[in-house]
Write a protein that holds these residues in place. Structure first.
Motif, short mmCIF file in Angstrom:
data_model
loop_
_atom_site.label_atom_id
_atom_site.label_comp_id
_atom_site.label_asym_id
_atom_site.label_seq_id
_atom_site.Cartn_x
_atom_site.Cartn_y
_atom_site.Cartn_z
N ASN A 98 0.84 -1.20 0.00
CA ASN A 98 0.00 0.00 0.00
C ASN A 98 0.87 1.24 0.00
O ASN A 98 0.35 2.35 0.09
N THR A 106 -4.39 -5.29 2.41
CA THR A 106 -4.98 -4.63 3.58
C THR A 106 -5.62 -5.71 4.46
O THR A 106 -6.74 -6.14 4.21
N MET A 146 -4.61 3.44 1.25
CA MET A 146 -5.55 2.51 1.87
C MET A 146 -6.49 3.28 2.78
O MET A 146 -6.18 4.38 3.23
N ASP A 178 -11.09 -0.71 3.91
CA ASP A 178 -10.60 -1.74 2.98
C ASP A 178 -10.13 -3.00 3.72
O ASP A 178 -9.93 -4.05 3.10
#
Ligand SMILES: Nc1nc2c(ncn2[C@@H]2O[C@H](COP(=O)(O)OP(=O)(O)OP(=O)(O)O)[C@@H](O)[C@H]2O)c(=O)[nH]1
Ligand SMILES: [Zn+2]
Length: 211
Positions: free
Chosen positions: A150, A172, A194, A198
């Motif tokens: 991420n 995530t 993110m 999520d």
């Protein structure tokens, strides 16, 4: 760059039997590992994770961060595809080392966030390097990565080092009450792509070893 390949062996895990490749960085004395599964040298982009050491999360089940959950999820996804690579880079605590990370955690216990704590100790927010992946990728014959991360700075740093990132794949997982603030700071101050919505929850993660 002074990364030298030392040896390779089988590494059976609950998810798959990987090949473990050991490397030594002669400049720093650190050792680094790549786990591979399947044919990663066929020229096609390889599902990959560039994971930085987190002894507390990866080995001691800490719920302060998401590292252990991501490590497990990455190995599972690679096993599901039957092909991939995980680099385990020995740059603990975003490069400040384990004991300084404990100092940073102490400041966080008193209210600092993860970035403020590093800065109060006189470190940058993130001291990691990713160029050491290049000789390891070359050794393994990997042409391009579908990178599970991420972190946009990780994608940029690898790209600038000459690594072909064919795709960024979000990862995530492991949200829990102990890391919610930490993940919020990563998204807010460190720019990770993110949102808490999520995330899968830590309670959904099967940490039983099935081996
Ligand atoms: N200094 C410091 N390091 C931390 C802290 N929590 C986790 N780490 C370290 O951070 C590294 C993991 O980096 P993260 O920022 O969580 O994630 P990332 O690898 O940049 O990004 P992703 O690929 O999306 O996981 C590991 O080396 C951990 O030891 C903290 O509070 N302070
Ligand atoms: Zn961690």
């Amino acid at each position: 760059m002074t990364i030298r390949f030392i040896a390779a062996s089988r590494l059976p895990t609950p998810w798959a039997t990987f090949t473990m490749h050991g490397f030594e960085d002669e400049a720093t004395g650190k050792d680094h590992i790549a786990l591979t599964l399947g044919d990663v040298a066929d020229g096609q982009p390889v599902l990959g994770r560039v994971h930085s050491e987190c002894l507390t999360g990866d080995a001691l089940f800490s719920m302060r961060c998401d590292c252990g959950y991501q490590l497990q999820e990455a190995l599972k996804r690679i096993a599901d595809e039957g092909r991939g690579v995980l680099f385990y880079l020995r740059q603990e605590g975003r490069g400040i080392g384990l004991l300084n990370k404990i100092r940073a955690y102490h400041l966080q216990d008193q209210g600092a966030d993860t970035v403020e704590a590093n800065e109060r100790l006189g470190f940058g927010a993130d001291m990691r390097r990713y160029d050491l992946c290049v000789p390891m990728l070359d050794h393994l014959g990997i042409a391009a990565l579908r990178l599970m991360t991420n972190n946009p700075r990780k994608v940029d740093a690898l790209t600038q080092a000459g690594v072909n990132i064919a795709e960024r794949v979000p990862i995530t997982t492991g949200l829990n009450p102990h890391n919610e603030q930490y993940l919020t700071t990563k998204a807010g101050k460190l720019g990770h792509m993110m949102a808490l919505g999520d995330f899968t929850h830590a309670s959904d993660v099967d940490i039983e070893r099935k081996g």
